[in-house]
Design an enzyme around this catalytic site. Structure first.
Site, PDB file in Angstrom:
ATOM      1  N   ARG A  55     128.829  97.893 -36.853  1.00 57.98           N
ATOM      2  CA  ARG A  55     129.096  99.328 -36.650  1.00 57.98           C
ATOM      3  C   ARG A  55     128.042  99.934 -35.718  1.00 57.98           C
ATOM      4  O   ARG A  55     128.289 100.941 -35.066  1.00 57.98           O
ATOM      5  CB  ARG A  55     129.161 100.070 -37.991  1.00 57.98           C
ATOM      6  CG  ARG A  55     129.329 101.582 -37.852  1.00 57.98           C
ATOM      7  CD  ARG A  55     129.944 102.245 -39.079  1.00 57.98           C
ATOM      8  NE  ARG A  55     129.340 101.790 -40.317  1.00 57.98           N
ATOM      9  CZ  ARG A  55     128.162 102.203 -40.801  1.00 57.98           C
ATOM     10  NH1 ARG A  55     127.454 103.109 -40.148  1.00 57.98           N
ATOM     11  NH2 ARG A  55     127.686 101.712 -41.933  1.00 57.98           N
ATOM     12  N   TYR A 109     145.824 116.229 -22.143  1.00 62.90           N
ATOM     13  CA  TYR A 109     146.670 115.372 -22.980  1.00 62.90           C
ATOM     14  C   TYR A 109     146.897 116.063 -24.332  1.00 62.90           C
ATOM     15  O   TYR A 109     145.967 116.662 -24.889  1.00 62.90           O
ATOM     16  CB  TYR A 109     145.962 114.024 -23.149  1.00 62.90           C
ATOM     17  CG  TYR A 109     146.622 113.096 -24.130  1.00 62.90           C
ATOM     18  CD1 TYR A 109     147.957 112.748 -23.985  1.00 62.90           C
ATOM     19  CD2 TYR A 109     145.915 112.570 -25.202  1.00 62.90           C
ATOM     20  CE1 TYR A 109     148.565 111.892 -24.885  1.00 62.90           C
ATOM     21  CE2 TYR A 109     146.516 111.711 -26.101  1.00 62.90           C
ATOM     22  CZ  TYR A 109     147.846 111.381 -25.933  1.00 62.90           C
ATOM     23  OH  TYR A 109     148.445 110.539 -26.834  1.00 62.90           O
ATOM     24  N   ASP A 182     137.449 113.484 -18.925  1.00 65.35           N
ATOM     25  CA  ASP A 182     138.344 112.375 -19.258  1.00 65.35           C
ATOM     26  C   ASP A 182     138.800 111.757 -17.935  1.00 65.35           C
ATOM     27  O   ASP A 182     139.549 112.363 -17.173  1.00 65.35           O
ATOM     28  CB  ASP A 182     139.530 112.912 -20.071  1.00 65.35           C
ATOM     29  CG  ASP A 182     140.488 111.813 -20.509  1.00 65.35           C
ATOM     30  OD1 ASP A 182     140.533 110.762 -19.847  1.00 65.35           O
ATOM     31  OD2 ASP A 182     141.194 112.015 -21.518  1.00 65.35           O
ATOM     32  N   LYS A 207     144.646 102.343 -21.322  1.00 64.32           N
ATOM     33  CA  LYS A 207     145.421 102.553 -20.103  1.00 64.32           C
ATOM     34  C   LYS A 207     144.927 101.602 -19.000  1.00 64.32           C
ATOM     35  O   LYS A 207     144.989 100.409 -19.171  1.00 64.32           O
ATOM     36  CB  LYS A 207     145.325 104.032 -19.708  1.00 64.32           C
ATOM     37  CG  LYS A 207     145.627 105.004 -20.874  1.00 64.32           C
ATOM     38  CD  LYS A 207     147.018 104.820 -21.391  1.00 64.32           C
ATOM     39  CE  LYS A 207     147.492 105.764 -22.471  1.00 64.32           C
ATOM     40  NZ  LYS A 207     146.632 106.262 -23.493  1.00 64.32           N
TER      41      LYS A 207
END
Ligand SMILES: Cc1ncc(COP(=O)(O)O)c(C=O)c1O
Length: 395
Positions: A55, A109, A182, A207
């Site tokens: 983690r 988005y 972004d 993407k």
């Protein structure tokens, strides 16, 4: 090194014992064994390089993080389980020492809008949306809302607006606000927000970075002053990417510049073809000389690379006609994503912007007759042929 070289080499081939693997292995271990407690203590204290717990850090993720940070020209990166987790981590890190207020572009988005309005706002973060493409509007919104953080997309989804990132970075910096960008649609092949003054660049690695439709992931790249905060928050929240997805993303990135070049070239041809088709009302594509951000596009994008998304409106179409058109596609995949090697089409009102109220969507300019095409690496004639047959016979 140029971006094409970095894409293939950065982060890879870490020596892990006597052998140097020629590509980064998938480290599935959740934790690490040390011969002595003293050594483990030094690793925990970060006095010695090493890994304690996945983690916090994982060698496969570290290789991917080094790679994406190199591509974006950032100080360091964090690999996350999704693009949304990456945006969340960037916003939390940006706001950690600042006024809990976000000024966001009003074309984002859908899930990002939902994160702002349904997650951050109820937890006490003030959220305001504005037309960041207009610098006067942006300056005024900055003065009125005094945000701790500004959030926008390099190429907006789905109407493909390009904000003057360099100027926005200057204004945000002067006001002490962090800038989160972004960069999913542009990728570092087209634009590198940190080099233009942003503090964070964020990706849905799902993407273009991974590029093959087989990964859900995200990456945050940050500048040096925000990096420690980013890692500290991540250790507490635990949004990390799995090592297998990290490996696939690194593998995908090796061909990112090649894919982008081909996909951008195909998209230019598809946009011109659509603009000449009588059934098409309007095409949204950054190469259009009449694009509202044409001057910014000329200044910021490399020649000939306009991204590989083409959005367009069908004349007189409502939901039923769009369904008929998309059902008729044979090559282009009807799917809710973008950036893969195969072409795919999405209906924003039904998918990416479904969670946004019709009034908010209308304000964003997203109409019932709009579709978004992510252009792949196929032969471009096959893509236009599929569009042509799905649109039906010419009148
Ligand atoms: C521009 C943009 N940012 C972020 C996301 C979210 O990414 P993910 O689906 O990997 O969480 C998407 C997803 O479509 C996107 O298009």
């Amino acid at each position: 090194m140029k971006i094409e070289t970095k894409a293939v080499h950065a982060g890879d081939r870490k020596k892990a014992g006597p052998h140097v693997p020629s590509t980064t292995p998938i480290y599935t271990a959740s934790t690490y064994f040390y011969e002595s407690m003293e050594e483990l203590d030094r690793v925990f204290a970060r006095e010695e390089q090493g890994y304690c717990y996945s983690r916090y850090d994982n060698p496969t993720n570290a290789a991917l993080e080094e790679l994406v940070a190199a591509l974006e020209g950032g100080h360091g990166a964090l690999a996350c389980g999704s693009g949304m987790a990456a945006i969340h981590m960037a916003l939390l890190s940006a706001l950690a020492d600042r006024r809990k207020s976000v000024l966001a572009a009003n074309a984002l988005y859908g899930a990002t809008v939902s994160l702002l309005m349904n997650v951050l706002e109820p937890s006490g973060v003030a959220v305001r949306f504005a037309e960041l493409w207009d610098l006067d509007v942006f300056r005024q919104a900055m003065q009125e809302s005094k945000p701790g953080c500004v959030l926008l997309e390099t190429i907006s989804n789905p109407l493909l607006r390009l904000a003057p990132l360099d100027r926005i970075a200057e204004i945000a910096r002067a006001a002490g606000a962090a800038l989160v960008v972004d960069n999913t649609f542009a990728t570092p092949v087209l634009l590198r927000p940190l080099e233009l003054g942003a503090n964070f660049a964020v990706h849905s690695a799902t993407k273009y970075l991974a590029g093959h439709g087989d990964v859900l992931g995200g990456v945050v790249v940050s500048d040096a002053p925000h990096y420690e905060n980013l890692r500290t928050i991540s250790r507490a929240v635990g949004p990390v990417l799995g090592p297998f997805e990290s490996y696939l993303t690194m593998r995908g990135i090796k061909t990112l510049p090649l894919r982008m070049e081909r996909q951008c070239a195909n998209a230019c041809r598809v946009a011109s073809w659509l603009a000449a088709h009588p059934a098409i009302e309007r095409v949204y594509f950054p190469a259009d000389p009449a694009h509202p951000d044409a001057a910014v596009i000329r200044r910021l994008l490399p020649a000939g690379l306009y991204g590989a998304i083409v959005s367009f409106e069908l004349k007189g179409a409502g939901r039923a006609e769009i369904f008929r058109f998309m059902n008729a596609l044979r090559l282009i995949v009807r799917a809710t994503s973008l950036g893969d090697v195969h072409s795919m089409m999405l209906y924003p009102v039904m998918s990416s912007h479904r969670e946004i109220s019709p009034r908010h969507r209308e304000r964003m300019g997203i109409r019932e007759n709009l579709v978004r095409l992510s252009v792949g690496i196929e032969a471009v004639d096959d893509i236009t042929h599929d569009l042509g047959q799905a649109l039906g016979p010419l009148p």
